[in-house]
Design a protein around this motif. Sequence first.
Motif, PDB file in Angstrom:
ATOM      1  N   GLU A 107     -26.772   7.272 -37.788  1.00  0.00           N
ATOM      2  CA  GLU A 107     -28.119   6.708 -37.776  1.00  0.00           C
ATOM      3  C   GLU A 107     -29.134   7.578 -38.509  1.00  0.00           C
ATOM      4  N   ARG A 128     -28.630   7.110 -42.223  1.00  0.00           N
ATOM      5  CA  ARG A 128     -29.151   5.827 -42.707  1.00  0.00           C
ATOM      6  C   ARG A 128     -30.677   5.861 -42.835  1.00  0.00           C
ATOM      7  N   LYS A 129     -31.325   6.525 -41.881  1.00  0.00           N
ATOM      8  CA  LYS A 129     -32.783   6.619 -41.950  1.00  0.00           C
ATOM      9  C   LYS A 129     -33.225   7.441 -43.147  1.00  0.00           C
ATOM     10  N   HIS A 170     -21.761   7.211 -34.390  1.00  0.00           N
ATOM     11  CA  HIS A 170     -22.988   6.554 -33.979  1.00  0.00           C
ATOM     12  C   HIS A 170     -24.209   7.448 -34.204  1.00  0.00           C
ATOM     13  N   ASP A 171     -24.262   8.562 -33.469  1.00  0.00           N
ATOM     14  CA  ASP A 171     -25.470   9.384 -33.480  1.00  0.00           C
ATOM     15  C   ASP A 171     -25.697  10.075 -34.818  1.00  0.00           C
TER      16      ASP A 171
END
Length: 381
Positions: free
Chosen positions: A170, A173-174, A166-167
């Motif tokens: 992200e 992806r950014k 999760h962390d």
Amino acid sequence: MSINPLPPAKEPIGLGRLPVARWFLIMGLVAGIVLLAGILIAMMIGARARELARTPAVAEQLDVLNMVLIVLFAVMLAFGIALAFIIRYAVLKPIDQLAEQVRTVATGDFDHTLHVDRPAELAELSSHVDSMRARIVSAWRAAADQAEELRRSNGELEQFAYVASHDLQEPLRKVASFTQMLEQRYGSQLDERAKQYIQYAVDGAKRMQLLINDLLDFSRVGRMTGGKSTVDAGKALDLALENLSAAIEDSGATVTRDELPVVRGNRVQLTQLFQNLVENAIKFRAEAAPRVHIGVTRSGGMWEFSCSDNGIGIEPKYADRIFLIFQRLHPRDVYPGTGIGLALCRKIVEYHGGLLWLDGEAEGQGATFRWTLPASGDDDE
């Protein structure tokens, strides 16, 4: 400390069913009867000889012989009683004590000390057995501590897996998204070198995402994908081929199979196993269209599967290296990937109690992988 008791001891068979005390009692009774019979026979012979004797001297000597036999019997009886006392208190009783102590340990009280004082042989034996008991208990406690530490470590690993899935995903992806947006908005103002740098950044972010996902899959084997059940290997292969439908269509690959059996395993992991092997066969193809065959044969309580292709093949000297994590035989720009696929396949097979290997003696072009999986128990016919 009390842990699970040991299984019951095996029942003795044959003459071993009689306890040692009964053996001594039987042998003592037999020896006493034989001695008494011998003395009675000797006395009867002496009485008969006295009747036949004609001189007082012979009768006197016979009386002396009878007295000697009586004294001998009394002495032998005393020695027998003394021997029985010694055997009872110096052998049988210590054996009973040691046996009772061993039963106490066998019922689960592994901290119970084993010790007898006599005789010397039993005292030495009890000392050695107690030393082994102490070492086993110490090793068991160390293993219990290690198991607890392993459970704690696995908990931390699950926490890390959550963070990684999760962390960490992200921000990547950014990076990829905003870098692509930068190229789209200001692409006309950038030269070729700047665009190349942007391409490197996007490619690096995507490869990092792929690597994280592969590491998560590798760490989850046997932990987070459920238990084992009866699985139709044919349906697992069907699902894997459905996931690879785009790659199969683009490459013009042909996948054939034997009639696949029912096995004991985890459906998700077996699907991943088939998918990785077929995907590798398609990826490492030669000039001709890929042809992949999934075969299977029965070997005792196991099914031996095989995945054969007509690709570029693998040299036998790399048979062990290809199953190591992150090990690659080809440059990334020629054959993309993280180098974790075959390591994941081997871990899945080993989790199911089987083996995975490269068949270096397979005939024809390409590579052949073989692996074993336990039969379900419902297809012994």
